[in-house]
Design a protein around this motif. Sequence first.
Motif, PDB file in Angstrom:
ATOM      1  N   GLU B  22      41.980  78.162 -20.539  1.00 15.30           N
ATOM      2  CA  GLU B  22      41.126  77.114 -21.126  1.00 15.30           C
ATOM      3  C   GLU B  22      41.721  75.734 -20.852  1.00 15.30           C
ATOM      4  O   GLU B  22      42.903  75.506 -21.075  1.00 15.30           O
ATOM      5  CB  GLU B  22      40.962  77.336 -22.627  1.00 15.30           C
ATOM      6  N   LEU B  23      40.867  74.826 -20.362  1.00 16.99           N
ATOM      7  CA  LEU B  23      41.319  73.492 -19.977  1.00 16.99           C
ATOM      8  C   LEU B  23      40.272  72.449 -20.356  1.00 16.99           C
ATOM      9  O   LEU B  23      39.083  72.763 -20.420  1.00 16.99           O
ATOM     10  CB  LEU B  23      41.510  73.442 -18.455  1.00 16.99           C
ATOM     11  N   SER B  85      35.219  68.682 -20.705  1.00 23.31           N
ATOM     12  CA  SER B  85      34.652  68.800 -22.048  1.00 23.31           C
ATOM     13  C   SER B  85      34.535  67.434 -22.700  1.00 23.31           C
ATOM     14  O   SER B  85      34.622  67.295 -23.901  1.00 23.31           O
ATOM     15  CB  SER B  85      35.484  69.731 -22.925  1.00 23.31           C
ATOM     16  N   PHE B  86      34.381  66.408 -21.871  1.00 20.87           N
ATOM     17  CA  PHE B  86      34.146  65.052 -22.368  1.00 20.87           C
ATOM     18  C   PHE B  86      33.262  64.336 -21.355  1.00 20.87           C
ATOM     19  O   PHE B  86      33.015  64.847 -20.258  1.00 20.87           O
ATOM     20  CB  PHE B  86      35.478  64.306 -22.571  1.00 20.87           C
ATOM     21  N   PHE B 230      38.345  80.240 -15.571  1.00 25.52           N
ATOM     22  CA  PHE B 230      38.594  78.984 -16.268  1.00 25.52           C
ATOM     23  C   PHE B 230      37.532  78.772 -17.334  1.00 25.52           C
ATOM     24  O   PHE B 230      36.349  79.039 -17.108  1.00 25.52           O
ATOM     25  CB  PHE B 230      38.589  77.813 -15.280  1.00 25.52           C
ATOM     26  N   ARG B 231      38.003  78.293 -18.453  1.00 27.16           N
ATOM     27  CA  ARG B 231      37.054  77.975 -19.524  1.00 27.16           C
ATOM     28  C   ARG B 231      37.143  76.477 -19.789  1.00 27.16           C
ATOM     29  O   ARG B 231      38.151  75.969 -20.253  1.00 27.16           O
ATOM     30  CB  ARG B 231      37.395  78.783 -20.770  1.00 27.16           C
ATOM     31  N   ILE B 232      36.067  75.779 -19.439  1.00 29.34           N
ATOM     32  CA  ILE B 232      36.011  74.336 -19.704  1.00 29.34           C
ATOM     33  C   ILE B 232      34.948  74.162 -20.787  1.00 29.34           C
ATOM     34  O   ILE B 232      33.745  74.163 -20.485  1.00 29.34           O
ATOM     35  CB  ILE B 232      35.597  73.534 -18.431  1.00 29.34           C
ATOM     36  N   PRO B 233      35.355  74.008 -22.023  1.00 30.10           N
ATOM     37  CA  PRO B 233      34.354  73.974 -23.100  1.00 30.10           C
ATOM     38  C   PRO B 233      33.341  72.848 -22.908  1.00 30.10           C
ATOM     39  O   PRO B 233      33.626  71.835 -22.270  1.00 30.10           O
ATOM     40  CB  PRO B 233      35.199  73.753 -24.357  1.00 30.10           C
ATOM     41  N   SER B 234      32.188  73.058 -23.477  1.00 23.98           N
ATOM     42  CA  SER B 234      31.112  72.072 -23.403  1.00 23.98           C
ATOM     43  C   SER B 234      31.556  70.763 -24.064  1.00 23.98           C
ATOM     44  O   SER B 234      32.363  70.756 -24.987  1.00 23.98           O
ATOM     45  CB  SER B 234      29.891  72.628 -24.113  1.00 23.98           C
ATOM     46  N   ALA B 235      31.021  69.661 -23.565  1.00 23.06           N
ATOM     47  CA  ALA B 235      31.309  68.370 -24.194  1.00 23.06           C
ATOM     48  C   ALA B 235      30.402  68.150 -25.388  1.00 23.06           C
ATOM     49  O   ALA B 235      30.454  67.099 -26.030  1.00 23.06           O
ATOM     50  CB  ALA B 235      31.120  67.248 -23.170  1.00 23.06           C
ATOM     51  N   GLY B 236      29.549  69.117 -25.626  1.00 25.30           N
ATOM     52  CA  GLY B 236      28.628  68.998 -26.763  1.00 25.30           C
ATOM     53  C   GLY B 236      27.470  68.061 -26.488  1.00 25.30           C
ATOM     54  O   GLY B 236      26.818  67.562 -27.397  1.00 25.30           O
TER      55      GLY B 236
END
Lengths: 330, 632
Positions: B22-23, B85-86, B230-236
């Motif tokens: 996760e990054l 994620s931004f 790779f897990r790049i979380p959502s920026a929402g």
Amino acid sequence: MFGLDLERLLDVEEEYRRLEDYQGGMPRWCSGCGDNAILTAVQRLLRDEGIPPEKAVFVSGIGCSSRFPHYMNAYGFHGVHGRALPIAQGIKIRRPDLHVFVNMGDGDCFSIGSAHWIHAIHYNMNMVAMVHDNRIYGLTKKQVSPTSPKGLKTNTTPYGSYIEGLNPLTVTLGVTNVSFVAQAVEWIPDLLYEVIRQAFHHHGFSFVRILQRCPTYLPDIFDPFINDPNNILILTHENGLQLDDSLARIYKNQIEHDPSDIHRAREIASDESKAVVGILYRNENVDVYDEIRRPRRVTTLEMRKAVLEREFDKFAVNPVGGDNHNENDE
Amino acid sequence: MAEATPTQHEPHPVVKEKKIIELPEHIVEIVSDSGEGAQKAGQTFGAISAKMGNGIWTVEIIPAEIQPPPRTITGASGIRIRLGSFYITNVGDDADLIVAFNEQVLLGRVDTGNLKPGAIILLENMWRTHKDPAIREAYTKTYDRLVSEGYKVIEVPMEEECLKYTISPRRGKNMFVLGMLCNLYERDLELARKEVYELWIKKGEKVADLNLKLFNAGYAWAEEHLDFKFRIPSAGITEPQVVMNGNVALALGIIASGMEVCAMYPITPATSASHYLSEIFEHVGGIVHQAEDEIAAIGFAVGASYAGKCAVTITSGPGMSLKTEIIGLASMIEVPLVVINVQRGGPSTGLPTKVEQGDLLAALFSTHGDAPKVVMACSTIEDCFYSVITARKIAETFRLPVIVLSDANLATGQQPFPRPRFSRDWVAPPIDQSPVPPGTKPYDWDPKTGLSRRIIPGQPNGMYSLTGLAHDREGKVAYEPWINQEGARSRSMKLAAFQKTLKPPKVFGDPEGDLLIVGWGSTKGAIEEAVTRVREKGYRVSALNIKFLQPMASGIKEILQRFKKVLCIEINYSDDPGEELIDENNRRYSNLAWLLRARFLIDVDSWSRVYGRPYKPGEIEQVILEKLKEIK
């Protein structure tokens, strides 16, 4: 009453105009300058055609003749050396209601603006282009012009110019989409008027070269043509010029020329021993750029919005889980 | 490491366990020979990521030639996708992962320092067994070198896998790669398949089906053979967005502004705006006119605008040079005009496909004589859209040319931004054709603001002849000396009047501190990211992006004065003060630094390079850290 529309009658009354209605500032050309005759011919034309002065636009470049718009009572655009034609095209492209005239000198059109000259013929937009060709640079005080004859002594060619002058008629007649080519001389006002009139009524780009005297820097250049009327070659045709008796008596050197014959037109244009006056070529069956590219309908605000929304849709990324409702819907 | 150089290709074993890493962000590049579709794969990957709520920025990697020779270092064609994620504002630093269709184009990226140390390389391995021994040798040599340099090189049998579905894998490999990436980055499979389908369905069901198969194959291959994800979380991000490049944004801005005439001449990197505009402009009654040259294009635009249809001409550096005389004309005759300059490297032909911000001073000063004009810059892709609308309004309200500066970075970069909401205020009002009161003067300059009512051909009683010569209020040629002074003053006062409407730009970071980084245009994102990083380290650094370069808003001087040092960072040439021959008597500053020094009498420093690429936030960070050492 009597089947007459009173309002229409009044309109006719109102539209009657005098020569003075088209006269602008007092010309500041040298006395004896051939530009004066061209100015008069154009003012006569506008009066005779009943063109409202606000519907005529005169575009020019830089040079003596490019002062032309200042001496008309109409809209005028006295712009940049060599660039009158693109500016005139821009004016015309979305204003079919305007009558566009372009006045250029030989340096303006055939030298610094030569790319635009070729392409204006090719685009074939509705307008009348007049080149006041005195075969010399006047405003900058006597330098060689593209149409100056070989050997001419000027301030930049004190030992005589080095190469044969350019023949603008054959060049014009060689361009794809050429639609109207004519030549006139300013010292025969009636024929000058008639040539410009026919150019005005032509559907497409009308190119008129006008041989014009510069009394200050090249006063004698056209003497052979002026002193001997037989050195003027008049092109007559039922679709071209027709001389009245008085002119026919002076200018005996006439040939019948069908303006639809481009090969013959090129032949005639190639012979520079005589000054040709008349319609060399006319063809209205040529693509007219401003008409091809005219919008099909009026664009309303709603139509503009619809097109934009459609385009935004193409690029839309509506994130998963987000509110994908298009809030632009009113 | 030498044992990792097998001469025979060993197929990857099927993996049993996956490591999920996760990054907050990752930078991916795909490079290929020209025409192999790397860009399409990358754009689709970017769109899928944006839809999953990631921040993204994509930028094309463009070779200089249309068809560079295959398998060459300089022929690398491709795309970089930065996802995070931004909210992402720039291309970022070095790539974390690269997919390469051959080892030569890969070297094109490695040797120009675009990869992180130890980056993951997914490399097409067909070259290892190629029939040409020279190619085999080149491949193994490169492979061995990269492995020895510490890169994690994974050989992928792309060609072999694709051949199972198509006889021409060269044209399908890109979807295989997309599938692979979608697996690696845990992209929503259903969403991704839908994107692939929509990408190809225009060419028929059969083509769409084949591409889906290739996509699935890539996805499956990665699933089976790679032991990491790779897990790049959502920026929402959840609001509706549009994603496009800066040139498309400019074209849409032209439509939104209500302008009807765009006259242009082909020039890189501006032309793609006209390509897109040509497709849709006629639907709103517009015309893209390709003129015979740059001068004719601007002449045409000035003519159209004079006749009542505010017009735009769009070009790049060399075209700007050619247009200069008529920009001066537009200023002199007070005809509204929008000129867009998508800047490239200069001078002369320079770097036609690459970015530079070298035209700022030329935009302000290149015209002979005093020709007041507004100069503004686009800082983001979204800003490209809105800048054109603003430019049209300024041009018409103040009757002058407005120059909009974009650049090659914005032209080819793609970034999502909030979907614009249509406003009728965007659109130009219809032209006024009512009669003017007799005696109305075409240049009836207001003594205070220099503004005057514009008369358009066709308006009864308004007839006048405009001229590029010095002229009086009636448009008549000026023969008296004071009239020229009055005309020049009036044109200048319009700029002053416009300047009074400007608000000072917002400082990014604290309003005071040790160092202020000043930029303009497309460097905004990279500068602000670098400033954020050094601020996190505790340094008192802020950033300022100036949108209106001419005139400049009041208040900028006060902002500059609140910092111990001011440094301009921009992409144009400036002398390095460390050069042996350079001192304060001959040092040539970067464009904006010249301007700020001249206007505000502040000792503004500059740092700039002309590498033909956008700055990476990391290199700006280094420059900032160096400059901070000078402040005591």
